[in-house]
Write an enzyme that holds these catalytic residues in place. Sequence first.
Site, PDB file in Angstrom:
ATOM      1  CD  GLU A 168      -3.057  -1.005   0.218  1.00  0.00           C
ATOM      2  OE1 GLU A 168      -3.058  -0.061  -0.576  1.00  0.00           O
ATOM      3  OE2 GLU A 168      -3.898  -1.933   0.184  1.00  0.00           O
TER       4      GLU A 168
ATOM      5  CG  ASP B 153      -5.512  -7.372  -7.501  1.00  0.00           C
ATOM      6  OD1 ASP B 153      -4.461  -7.583  -6.891  1.00  0.00           O
ATOM      7  OD2 ASP B 153      -6.424  -6.648  -7.052  1.00  0.00           O
TER       8      ASP B 153
ATOM      9  NE  ARG C 112      -3.583   2.815  -0.777  1.00  0.00           N
ATOM     10  CZ  ARG C 112      -4.904   2.710  -0.658  1.00  0.00           C
ATOM     11  NH1 ARG C 112      -5.633   3.761  -0.435  1.00  0.00           N
ATOM     12  NH2 ARG C 112      -5.501   1.539  -0.744  1.00  0.00           N
TER      13      ARG C 112
ATOM     14  CD  GLU D 199     -10.484  -2.025  -8.655  1.00  0.00           C
ATOM     15  OE1 GLU D 199     -11.667  -1.684  -8.372  1.00  0.00           O
ATOM     16  OE2 GLU D 199      -9.537  -1.850  -7.869  1.00  0.00           O
TER      17      GLU D 199
HETATM   18  C1  DMJ Z   1      -6.183   0.294  -5.206  1.00  0.00           C
HETATM   19  O1  DMJ Z   1      -5.439   0.558  -4.074  1.00  0.00           O
HETATM   20  C2  DMJ Z   1      -5.354  -0.351  -6.275  1.00  0.00           C
HETATM   21  O2  DMJ Z   1      -6.008  -0.263  -7.485  1.00  0.00           O
HETATM   22  C3  DMJ Z   1      -5.042  -1.795  -5.974  1.00  0.00           C
HETATM   23  O3  DMJ Z   1      -4.334  -2.414  -7.009  1.00  0.00           O
HETATM   24  C4  DMJ Z   1      -6.316  -2.556  -5.751  1.00  0.00           C
HETATM   25  N1  DMJ Z   1      -7.182  -1.924  -4.816  1.00  0.00           N
HETATM   26  C5  DMJ Z   1      -7.378  -0.510  -4.796  1.00  0.00           C
HETATM   27  C6  DMJ Z   1      -8.599   0.004  -5.508  1.00  0.00           C
HETATM   28  O4  DMJ Z   1      -9.685  -0.790  -5.479  1.00  0.00           O
END
Ligand code: DMJ
Length: 578
Positions: free
Chosen positions: A189, A321, A193, A454
């Site tokens: 995270e 993912d 970010r 997404e």
């Molecule tokens: C975001 O922090 C990023 O896109 C991450 O890859 C997946 N989750 C969240 C948004 O849903």
Amino acid sequence: MGRSRSSSSNRWRYINPAYYLKRPKRLALLFMLFVCATLLVWDRQTLVREHQEEVSKLNEEVMHLQNSLEELKNTQDVQSKKFNFNSKSSDATRRNDASDDPVAIQRRERVKNAMIHAWSSYEKYAWGHDELQPQTKNGIDSFGGLGATLIDSLDTLYIMGLDEQFQRAREWVANSLDFNKNYDASVFETTIRVVGGLLSAYDLSGDKVFLEKAQDIADRLLPAWDTPTGIPYNVINLAHGNPHNPGWTGGDSILADSGTEQLEFIALSQRTGNPKYQQKVENVILELNKTFPVDGLLPIYINPQRGTTSYSTITFGAMGDSFYEYLLKVWIQGNKTASVKHYREMWETSMKGLLSLVKRTTPSSFAYICEKTGNSLTDKMDELACFAPGMLALGSSGYAPDESQKFLTLAEELAWTCYNFYQSTPTKLAGENYFFNSGQDMSVGTSWNILRPETVESLFYLWRLTGNKTFQEWGWNIFEAFEKNSRIDSGYVGLKDVNTGVKDNMMQSFFLAETLKYLYLLFSPSSVISLDEWVFNTEAHPIKIKTRQDIIVKSGGHGLHEPDIRSRARKEGRFGDD
Ligand code: DMJ
């Protein structure tokens, strides 16, 4: 003597009223003189007042003109910066530029207004905190107090031309951002970010403060990769180090958390001239490639001591993912050159695996991506997996024409499914995940919506790469559903339940970083952040594509040594000071 006394008494008689009473003509003359003098004084004062009013009006006019000139300059600057974002668009993107129609212009203004509302609410109630809780009007530090929303928003503000807001955020980064926190941070995270947000702000603005801060936080995260295999621990204390994995994984590392730092750390090495960041993250992929399965699908838990996977789910949703997303994007970031060929190969292998997970619903034949545990498929798909249509569209151009069309068609089908995740609920907002039962198409599982990006992310890629306006229409409908259900006076909130519309109390930082940015770009010319020159990290932070440098990723390798890279970089004038 007698004469001079009488002449002086003669002079005084003019102020004696009796003198005038005896001489009415002189009195009249005196009165007229008085009236004329009064009129003269009054007239001059009026003139002065009028003159002053005129001057201040002119001053206002000058100020107004100066402001207009300034605004015009800013607009031109932003436009020219934006058009510098793309000097060589591909054919597909140029096609879209022609369709910057009035509807698109109006829609992106609406999205920009949404960003202004979200941002000003954050500024007012949660400044410097990680996220805003809009219902209770307070900040909350969900990421250790790093100003996550502020950093996540920098590039969105910049791209939208919200210059004053960007400057205020920049000052906070320069003067108040402090990473020395006794906090167990998520490496993933914090990377996507904070490192990603700062690097993107640096690439867009050229302001060194962002690069320095990115390096500071990356240095604090780096010990997480010091494991026997190089697969990182997923948690680290920002002040004291001590990397480890969360208890609930049984000591394992998570696939997405371990394979989603490559773009950011490679970019950091390119910009600082220090290869240590790139080496750490590229080792992870080399390690995973040693035992990469034939279908390219990895379970979500990996042991960082042995490099082996644990019995666990295979998914394009939560915890899997972005590992697959970054295989493709590092190949793009690396100019698709020989040194990143293995990323593309691994990605193509995984896409074969993805095809093996695709099924279709009855009665409406919606395509969806199953999850897999052991040998059995589960008919479940997270909204998080709705990034996949965008990824498939982006990667499709690397295939031969037939294969390319096959993947693009699948991308469009999956996007239609994801759009229907939204359309099928009473609020027209998607739930967190969906189940597919025979004869019933789709039904919501976990029913909350936390403002995730997404689906609009995929619509953005599909619009850019196909020029089909249908994707804009779908994106607009989703935006309107957010406006209707999630906008409140003090920001935007998620929904606890997409069936009832009951609101939660959180404005996720990715709403400003991703959801609103992708929506804004969906209605902007393709020259704004051209896909030929930028690659988005998984938090939607655009990173500028640079010339790929080969470096040693394992001791004894055949790449360049650190000093070679630095000196070459300096010669090319690409890297900042160390
Ligand atoms: C975001 O922090 C990023 O896109 C991450 O890859 C997946 N989750 C969240 C948004 O849903």
